[in-house]
Design a protein around this motif. Structure first.
Motif, PDB file in Angstrom:
ATOM      1  N   LYS A  57     -15.822  -4.669   6.590  1.00  0.00           N
ATOM      2  CA  LYS A  57     -14.945  -3.818   5.791  1.00  0.00           C
ATOM      3  C   LYS A  57     -14.430  -4.606   4.599  1.00  0.00           C
ATOM      4  N   PRO A  58     -14.643  -4.085   3.384  1.00  0.00           N
ATOM      5  CA  PRO A  58     -14.079  -4.782   2.223  1.00  0.00           C
ATOM      6  C   PRO A  58     -12.549  -4.665   2.206  1.00  0.00           C
ATOM      7  N   VAL A  59     -11.923  -5.482   1.400  1.00  0.00           N
ATOM      8  CA  VAL A  59     -10.462  -5.529   1.337  1.00  0.00           C
ATOM      9  C   VAL A  59      -9.878  -4.166   0.973  1.00  0.00           C
ATOM     10  N   VAL A  60     -10.537  -3.424   0.099  1.00  0.00           N
ATOM     11  CA  VAL A  60      -9.971  -2.134  -0.313  1.00  0.00           C
ATOM     12  C   VAL A  60      -9.927  -1.155   0.849  1.00  0.00           C
ATOM     13  N   LEU A  61     -10.856  -1.249   1.781  1.00  0.00           N
ATOM     14  CA  LEU A  61     -10.817  -0.347   2.933  1.00  0.00           C
ATOM     15  C   LEU A  61      -9.898  -0.866   4.033  1.00  0.00           C
ATOM     16  N   ARG A  62      -9.661  -2.169   4.070  1.00  0.00           N
ATOM     17  CA  ARG A  62      -8.751  -2.713   5.079  1.00  0.00           C
ATOM     18  C   ARG A  62      -7.291  -2.539   4.679  1.00  0.00           C
ATOM     19  N   ARG A  63      -6.972  -2.896   3.429  1.00  0.00           N
ATOM     20  CA  ARG A  63      -5.577  -2.888   2.997  1.00  0.00           C
ATOM     21  C   ARG A  63      -5.202  -1.659   2.181  1.00  0.00           C
ATOM     22  N   GLY A  64      -6.180  -0.967   1.638  1.00  0.00           N
ATOM     23  CA  GLY A  64      -5.885   0.144   0.740  1.00  0.00           C
ATOM     24  C   GLY A  64      -5.988   1.517   1.358  1.00  0.00           C
ATOM     25  N   VAL A  65      -6.211   1.567   2.682  1.00  0.00           N
ATOM     26  CA  VAL A  65      -6.354   2.852   3.369  1.00  0.00           C
ATOM     27  C   VAL A  65      -5.473   2.828   4.605  1.00  0.00           C
ATOM     28  N   CYS A  66      -4.769   3.930   4.856  1.00  0.00           N
ATOM     29  CA  CYS A  66      -3.919   4.032   6.045  1.00  0.00           C
ATOM     30  C   CYS A  66      -4.802   4.069   7.292  1.00  0.00           C
ATOM     31  N   LYS A  67      -4.487   3.203   8.244  1.00  0.00           N
ATOM     32  CA  LYS A  67      -5.270   3.133   9.475  1.00  0.00           C
ATOM     33  C   LYS A  67      -5.012   4.335  10.371  1.00  0.00           C
ATOM     34  N   ASN A  68      -3.908   5.016  10.169  1.00  0.00           N
ATOM     35  CA  ASN A  68      -3.545   6.140  11.025  1.00  0.00           C
ATOM     36  C   ASN A  68      -4.127   7.464  10.529  1.00  0.00           C
ATOM     37  N   CYS A  69      -3.924   7.781   9.254  1.00  0.00           N
ATOM     38  CA  CYS A  69      -4.346   9.100   8.755  1.00  0.00           C
ATOM     39  C   CYS A  69      -5.536   9.049   7.808  1.00  0.00           C
ATOM     40  N   GLY A  70      -5.946   7.847   7.365  1.00  0.00           N
ATOM     41  CA  GLY A  70      -7.126   7.722   6.518  1.00  0.00           C
ATOM     42  C   GLY A  70      -6.904   8.020   5.047  1.00  0.00           C
ATOM     43  N   ALA A  71      -5.662   8.144   4.617  1.00  0.00           N
ATOM     44  CA  ALA A  71      -5.364   8.419   3.208  1.00  0.00           C
ATOM     45  C   ALA A  71      -5.344   7.112   2.417  1.00  0.00           C
ATOM     46  N   PRO A  72      -5.827   7.129   1.171  1.00  0.00           N
ATOM     47  CA  PRO A  72      -5.720   5.929   0.337  1.00  0.00           C
ATOM     48  C   PRO A  72      -4.254   5.634   0.030  1.00  0.00           C
ATOM     49  N   LEU A  73      -3.871   4.367   0.098  1.00  0.00           N
ATOM     50  CA  LEU A  73      -2.483   3.976  -0.139  1.00  0.00           C
ATOM     51  C   LEU A  73      -2.297   3.673  -1.618  1.00  0.00           C
ATOM     52  N   VAL A  74      -1.639   4.582  -2.322  1.00  0.00           N
ATOM     53  CA  VAL A  74      -1.364   4.439  -3.748  1.00  0.00           C
ATOM     54  C   VAL A  74       0.141   4.284  -3.892  1.00  0.00           C
ATOM     55  N   LEU A  75       0.568   3.181  -4.509  1.00  0.00           N
ATOM     56  CA  LEU A  75       1.999   2.907  -4.624  1.00  0.00           C
ATOM     57  C   LEU A  75       2.726   4.034  -5.344  1.00  0.00           C
ATOM     58  N   GLY A  76       3.803   4.487  -4.762  1.00  0.00           N
ATOM     59  CA  GLY A  76       4.615   5.526  -5.365  1.00  0.00           C
ATOM     60  C   GLY A  76       4.136   6.937  -5.081  1.00  0.00           C
ATOM     61  N   VAL A  77       2.896   7.095  -4.639  1.00  0.00           N
ATOM     62  CA  VAL A  77       2.366   8.422  -4.353  1.00  0.00           C
ATOM     63  C   VAL A  77       2.205   8.607  -2.848  1.00  0.00           C
ATOM     64  N   THR A  78       1.459   7.711  -2.219  1.00  0.00           N
ATOM     65  CA  THR A  78       1.266   7.807  -0.774  1.00  0.00           C
ATOM     66  C   THR A  78       1.734   6.559  -0.040  1.00  0.00           C
ATOM     67  N   ALA A  79       2.347   5.602  -0.747  1.00  0.00           N
ATOM     68  CA  ALA A  79       2.771   4.367  -0.089  1.00  0.00           C
ATOM     69  C   ALA A  79       4.049   3.821  -0.710  1.00  0.00           C
ATOM     70  N   ARG A  80       4.836   3.184   0.154  1.00  0.00           N
ATOM     71  CA  ARG A  80       6.035   2.473  -0.282  1.00  0.00           C
ATOM     72  C   ARG A  80       5.899   1.044   0.232  1.00  0.00           C
ATOM     73  N   VAL A  81       6.246   0.058  -0.592  1.00  0.00           N
ATOM     74  CA  VAL A  81       6.076  -1.346  -0.225  1.00  0.00           C
ATOM     75  C   VAL A  81       7.430  -2.041  -0.228  1.00  0.00           C
ATOM     76  N   ARG A  82       7.673  -2.826   0.837  1.00  0.00           N
ATOM     77  CA  ARG A  82       8.881  -3.642   0.922  1.00  0.00           C
ATOM     78  C   ARG A  82       8.484  -5.049   1.333  1.00  0.00           C
ATOM     79  N   LEU A  83       9.285  -6.029   0.938  1.00  0.00           N
ATOM     80  CA  LEU A  83       9.131  -7.393   1.434  1.00  0.00           C
ATOM     81  C   LEU A  83      10.269  -7.644   2.408  1.00  0.00           C
ATOM     82  N   VAL A  84       9.938  -8.083   3.621  1.00  0.00           N
ATOM     83  CA  VAL A  84      10.930  -8.296   4.666  1.00  0.00           C
ATOM     84  C   VAL A  84      10.869  -9.758   5.085  1.00  0.00           C
TER      85      VAL A  84
END
Length: 139
Positions: A57-84
């Motif tokens: 699996k290339p990086v875009v399919l590992r990190r850029g796609v939701c493992k649960n629902c299969g939607a592409p993770l686009v910041l602000g549209v389908t994804a929110r990012v936090r540093l913890v």
């Protein structure tokens, strides 16, 4: 010196990788236009190409796609990012805004040497010497 010709297997692999990246970019554009079902279809097609050519699996399919629902993770549209920060470990938490699934990736692990004292200012006689200097003076 003549260049080595690629085997048909290497050419097929290169074409498959290019197709996967192209399908992913089309899926991201589809999400931005609001066509989530079409984007999921494109991601499934990209994964099918990957499976048929037996690629990792290339990086875009590992990190850029939701493992649960299969939607592409686009910041602000389908994804929110936090540093913890959790003690020594810093994690990047990506939350899918479609299904709520949280992806946690380790960004950095702090080591004890990261917490060294700051260097002394030049000409500052009030600052105490470090332990290494003290040990060298005693010897």
């Amino acid at each position: 010196m003549p260049r080595r010709l690629k085997s048909s297997k290497e050419v097929a692999r290169d074409v498959a990788i290019q197709a996967i990246y192209r399908l992913y970019s089309l899926a991201v554009e589809a999400v931005r236009r609001g066509k989530l079902d079409y984007a999921r279809y494109l991601i499934r097609e990209a994964d099918e190409i990957r499976r048929l050519t037996r690629l990792r699996k290339p990086v875009v399919l590992r990190r850029g796609v939701c493992k649960n629902c299969g939607a592409p993770l686009v910041l602000g549209v389908t994804a929110r990012v936090r540093l913890v920060r959790d003690g020594r470990v810093t994690r990047r938490v990506v939350t899918c805004l479609i299904c709520g699934y949280r992806h946690r990736y380790i960004v950095r692990v702090r080591r004890p040497e990261d917490h060294e004292e700051p260097l002394e200012a030049e000409g500052d006689s009030t600052a105490g010497s470090s332990r290494r200097d003290y040990r060298q003076e005693r010897a």
